[in-house]
Design a protein around this motif. Structure first.
Motif, PDB file in Angstrom:
ATOM      1  N   GLN A  26      70.147 -67.838  14.767  1.00  0.00           N
ATOM      2  CA  GLN A  26      71.604 -67.864  14.655  1.00  0.00           C
ATOM      3  C   GLN A  26      72.156 -67.307  15.969  1.00  0.00           C
ATOM      4  O   GLN A  26      72.115 -66.101  16.209  1.00  0.00           O
ATOM      5  CB  GLN A  26      72.076 -67.034  13.459  1.00  0.00           C
ATOM      6  N   SER A  28      74.498 -66.221  19.119  1.00  0.00           N
ATOM      7  CA  SER A  28      75.697 -65.393  19.231  1.00  0.00           C
ATOM      8  C   SER A  28      76.945 -66.273  19.269  1.00  0.00           C
ATOM      9  O   SER A  28      76.912 -67.433  19.729  1.00  0.00           O
ATOM     10  CB  SER A  28      75.614 -64.533  20.500  1.00  0.00           C
ATOM     11  N   ASP A  35      72.938 -73.563  15.390  1.00  0.00           N
ATOM     12  CA  ASP A  35      71.863 -72.772  14.785  1.00  0.00           C
ATOM     13  C   ASP A  35      70.769 -73.726  14.328  1.00  0.00           C
ATOM     14  O   ASP A  35      71.032 -74.689  13.591  1.00  0.00           O
ATOM     15  CB  ASP A  35      72.391 -71.975  13.600  1.00  0.00           C
ATOM     16  N   SER A 128      63.362 -58.299  22.178  1.00  0.00           N
ATOM     17  CA  SER A 128      63.513 -58.488  20.731  1.00  0.00           C
ATOM     18  C   SER A 128      62.956 -57.289  19.998  1.00  0.00           C
ATOM     19  O   SER A 128      62.046 -56.594  20.482  1.00  0.00           O
ATOM     20  CB  SER A 128      62.809 -59.771  20.265  1.00  0.00           C
ATOM     21  N   GLY A 130      62.507 -55.983  15.588  1.00  0.00           N
ATOM     22  CA  GLY A 130      62.753 -56.286  14.180  1.00  0.00           C
ATOM     23  C   GLY A 130      61.596 -55.860  13.315  1.00  0.00           C
ATOM     24  O   GLY A 130      60.809 -54.976  13.681  1.00  0.00           O
ATOM     25  N   ALA A 146      62.566 -60.714  10.287  1.00  0.00           N
ATOM     26  CA  ALA A 146      63.904 -60.851  10.878  1.00  0.00           C
ATOM     27  C   ALA A 146      63.948 -59.973  12.119  1.00  0.00           C
ATOM     28  O   ALA A 146      63.439 -58.844  12.124  1.00  0.00           O
ATOM     29  CB  ALA A 146      64.986 -60.444   9.889  1.00  0.00           C
ATOM     30  N   GLU A 147      64.532 -60.502  13.195  1.00  0.00           N
ATOM     31  CA  GLU A 147      64.594 -59.793  14.469  1.00  0.00           C
ATOM     32  C   GLU A 147      65.942 -60.048  15.136  1.00  0.00           C
ATOM     33  O   GLU A 147      66.650 -61.009  14.796  1.00  0.00           O
ATOM     34  CB  GLU A 147      63.484 -60.267  15.422  1.00  0.00           C
ATOM     35  N   GLN A 148      66.240 -59.193  16.092  1.00  0.00           N
ATOM     36  CA  GLN A 148      67.368 -59.447  16.978  1.00  0.00           C
ATOM     37  C   GLN A 148      66.835 -59.698  18.376  1.00  0.00           C
ATOM     38  O   GLN A 148      66.053 -58.899  18.906  1.00  0.00           O
ATOM     39  CB  GLN A 148      68.349 -58.285  16.998  1.00  0.00           C
ATOM     40  N   ARG A 173      73.549 -61.284  21.771  1.00  0.00           N
ATOM     41  CA  ARG A 173      72.647 -60.810  20.716  1.00  0.00           C
ATOM     42  C   ARG A 173      72.557 -61.884  19.641  1.00  0.00           C
ATOM     43  O   ARG A 173      73.577 -62.295  19.078  1.00  0.00           O
ATOM     44  CB  ARG A 173      73.141 -59.487  20.141  1.00  0.00           C
ATOM     45  N   ASN A 174      71.328 -62.293  19.327  1.00  0.00           N
ATOM     46  CA  ASN A 174      71.101 -63.419  18.438  1.00  0.00           C
ATOM     47  C   ASN A 174      70.177 -62.987  17.300  1.00  0.00           C
ATOM     48  O   ASN A 174      69.201 -62.247  17.518  1.00  0.00           O
ATOM     49  CB  ASN A 174      70.469 -64.581  19.205  1.00  0.00           C
ATOM     50  N   LEU A 175      70.449 -63.454  16.090  1.00  0.00           N
ATOM     51  CA  LEU A 175      69.639 -63.131  14.917  1.00  0.00           C
ATOM     52  C   LEU A 175      68.553 -64.188  14.744  1.00  0.00           C
ATOM     53  O   LEU A 175      68.833 -65.395  14.736  1.00  0.00           O
ATOM     54  CB  LEU A 175      70.512 -63.076  13.670  1.00  0.00           C
ATOM     55  N   TYR A 177      65.186 -65.197  12.273  1.00  0.00           N
ATOM     56  CA  TYR A 177      64.429 -64.921  11.057  1.00  0.00           C
ATOM     57  C   TYR A 177      63.529 -66.121  10.771  1.00  0.00           C
ATOM     58  O   TYR A 177      63.806 -67.251  11.211  1.00  0.00           O
ATOM     59  CB  TYR A 177      65.346 -64.631   9.866  1.00  0.00           C
TER      60      TYR A 177
END
Length: 695
Positions: A26, A28, A35, A128, A130, A146-148, A173-175, A177
């Motif tokens: 996902q 930023s 996404d 990264s 998580g 899940a990580e950032q 910053r991106n999510l 998972y």
């Protein structure tokens, strides 16, 4: 999946798995991509239950843009464009347990490569962090995570030159998972090699020397360094270390105004004898002192560096290894590391080091060869115990047989034994056999010497139904058993060999009873009171291999260190005309390996007098040659070593000497030691005299 060669994995202690992974990103809000999923995987190298090193690679081709935001984010040139993305690097994972469900945390660093279908490729540094959960499913390990993931860039420069003014780098910053499945290629296991090894946590100390080669962009000369690392090895394959080093000036007679410090994690790819390759990851700081000046006379600010590298160590003993390594100090030229966004902002500076690793603590465990030798010794001890018992029983049997022969010669023969013996009777060893029709066998324990009379079914009055039983007098060994065939004699039984006996009269029955009573009394009186012979079988003496202390490797005999291992000395040192009085102490801690001629002899000395006070701390290896002469023999030796020497930083020791027996052949020998010592290739020369009780 399988490997074509099992021999490679056989040499490894680490667990290796491939981890196919799908992860959804996902992006930023400031990075107008759709996404979507990236596909790829990891190669998991498991260093014990708790730590994994995971190189990774993910990619996605033709990723579309969010048309509603693309123009404002990337500029007008982004219309209708697509993007290829590759993300690769390395992460370190910490597992919090080894049960069916294992939570974990993960941190990583790598490169996010952005390749638009128009515009130049950009490589951004991506970090990264998580976590997730690993669990078993269908015989495999699955995980969700899940990580950032963060990186920095000017988004308007992605599809073409940025024509705006005042644009700056933006932190995005991106999510992330996803899910993965772990497919093991090899499992962790202990190395059953031919060498001793350490178990439990140990504390390594690593003095080292090296050379730092700066990248050309720094405009700095190469720097020689000397320092030390110390830390904890949690397992034989994973440990952490802190380090400190100091630069050495061009003349190698003092420190340079540059120092470095930081921390590293070390991952050993194998253990045991021979070469052990390892990987290194860490971070540190290069500290330029206030009096530092480059070739232009300019001072420099301190630099933060990421450290990546690898090396190999070679085992001397289970506690001593020599090692060499190459490290890449990744840092910037001008900006601080906080302002770095692209791989082009980084420089790669190479440090090559060599040193010695000394491991303290832990527990030495025997090698497979030593365990096999112990088992052989134990089997040999058991065999000797059994043979000793057999020999004792043979001696007892011979003694009993000899007593049996003597008793037969001394005992008067029964005048009825030969007459009444059935011709079919045969005495074989310890058995008396009587053959007769309708006979039956019985087993009777008998005394060592005497007579046995058996009688069955005595009737209430003498009659034709009376039954008598007789056995010849026999002599057997104590605790043995005779088997007698009893013959039944009745009125109604006739035999061609013996006529039927007349029925006994009443008086005869009384006489027989009286005779039986007398015989019993005679037997009881004649039976010797035998005391069971007790043969004391000493327990097998354990084969104790008494090793000479001088043959026990270094650190195995630390607990056996004696005052006789200490070697105090005094002498004079000369350095550019300055003369100092030197006092010092050495300790012979034993050979570097079993029965090696090289002994590990650490040394500490202090010099007073002209010039600055000098302090010397060295790790030496000494080799003694064969003795010369008679009882007052000379024993020449050479010494090589390295360590810390003040006023310089690094001290390299070369020395030659000999010991002379002042008092030999007594319970307390005494030796005189004479030595010529050269520090840093005899830039400082010392003449030393000392005493010792061993050599």
């Amino acid at each position: 999946m399988s490997l074509s060669s099992g021999s490679i994995l056989h040499a490894q202690q680490i667990g290796i798995s491939v981890v196919p992974t799908a992860e959804r990103v996902q992006w930023s809000d400031d990075f107008a991509l759709k996404d979507d999923y990236l596909y790829g995987g990891r190669l998991a190298l498991r260093f014990g239950k708790w730590v994994e090193l995971q190189p990774f690679y993910f990619q996605r081709a033709g990723l579309g843009l969010d048309s509603a935001r693309a123009s404002s984010t990337f500029g007008p040139l982004s219309a209708g464009r697509t993007l290829d993305i590759k993300h690769y690097g390395t992460s370190m994972q910490l597992n919090f347990g080894d049960a069916a469900v294992v939570p974990f945390a993960r941190v990583g660093a790598g490169v996010l490569r952005l390749e638009p279908d128009s515009g130049a490729r950009q490589d951004r540094i991506a970090l990264s962090a998580g976590g997730g959960v690993r669990f078993g499913i269908a015989g495999l390990n699955a995980e969700i995570f899940a990580e950032q993931m963060g990186f920095r860039m000017n988004t308007r420069s992605l599809f073409g030159p940025d024509t705006t003014t005042g644009a700056s780098l933006t932190t995005l910053r991106n999510l992330v998972y996803g899910a993965a499945v772990t497919i093991p290629l090899s499992t962790m296991r202990d190395d059953d090699g031919d060498t001793e090894k350490l178990s439990g946590s140990t504390a390594p100390i690593e003095p080292f020397v090296g050379r730092l080669k700066y990248a050309s962009g720094h405009n700095l000369p190469n720097l020689e360094v000397a320092g030390v690392r110390a830390g904890i090895d949690f397992t034989p394959v994973f440990g952490v270390r802190g380090f400190y080093w100091r630069g050495v000036n061009d003349d190698r007679d003092g420190p340079a105004p540059v120092a470095g410090y930081g921390g590293e994690a070390q991952f050993n790819l194998s253990t045991g004898s021979g070469l052990t390759p390892y990987l290194v990851m860490g971070a540190g700081q290069i500290d330029y002192k206030d009096n530092f000046a480059d070739s232009l006379g300019m001072s420099r600010g301190d630099k933060t560096a990421f450290i990546l590298g690898g090396g190999a160590s070679f085992r001397l003993t289970d506690r001593v290894r020599i090692n060499g390594a190459i490290r890449d100090y990744i840092m910037t030229v001008d900006d601080n590391l906080d302002n770095v966004a692209s791989t082009g902002d980084l420089t790669h500076n190479t440090m090559i080091t060599a040193g010695v690793t000394i491991s303290l603590g832990g527990k030495s465990t025997p090698s497979a060869r030593e365990r096999e030798a112990q088992l052989r010794a134990e089997r040999e001890r058991d065999y000797r115990r059994r043979e000793a018992r057999r020999g004792d029983w043979r001696d007892r049997e011979e003694r009993d047989n000899r007593n049996d022969r003597d008793s037969r010669m001394d005992r008067p023969k029964s005048d009825t034994s030969d007459r009444d013996r059935n011709p079919g009777d045969t005495q074989r060893g310890r058995t008396m056999r009587t053959q007769a029709p309708g006979g039956q066998w019985i087993t009777v324990p008998v005394p060592t010497q005497g007579e046995v009379i058996l009688r069955y079914g005595m009737p209430p009055r003498p009659s034709m139904d009376s039954v008598t039983r007789r056995v010849d007098t026999v002599t057997v060994r104590r605790d043995s058993v005779v088997r007698v065939d009893s013959t039944v004699r009745r009125d109604s039984v006739t035999s061609s060999a013996t006529p039927p006996a007349a029925p006994p009269s009443s008086d005869l029955a009384l006489e027989l009873r009286e005779l039986e009573r007398r015989l019993n009394a005679r037997i009881d009186g004649a039976r010797p009171v035998t005391t069971p012979s007790v043969v004391a079988i000493a327990p097998g003496t354990r084969d104790t291999v008494v090793l000479d202390r001088n043959s026990r490797p270094v650190f195995q005999r630390l607990q056996q260190t004696r005052t006789s291992d200490l070697r105090p000395y005094a002498g004079l040192g000369v350095d550019d005309g300055d003369v100092q009085f030197v006092v010092g102490l050495r300790a012979d801690l034993g050979p570097v390996s079993t029965n090696s001629g090289w002994h590990f002899v650490p040394e500490l000395a202090v010099g007073f007098g002209e010039g600055n006070t000098s302090v010397l701390a060295l790790a030496n290896a000494r080799y003694a040659f064969g003795s010369i002469g008679g009882t007052n023999s000379l024993l020449p030796y050479v010494t090589l070593g390295a360590g810390v020497f003040s006023p310089t930083v690094l001290g390299v020791n070369t020395a030659i000497g000999t010991s002379f027996a002042l008092r030999s052949g007594s319970a307390k020998p005494l030796f005189l030691n004479l030595e010529l010592q050269g520090i840093n290739m005899f830039n400082q020369t010392r003449i030393l005299v000392g005493l010792s009780r061993s050599r």
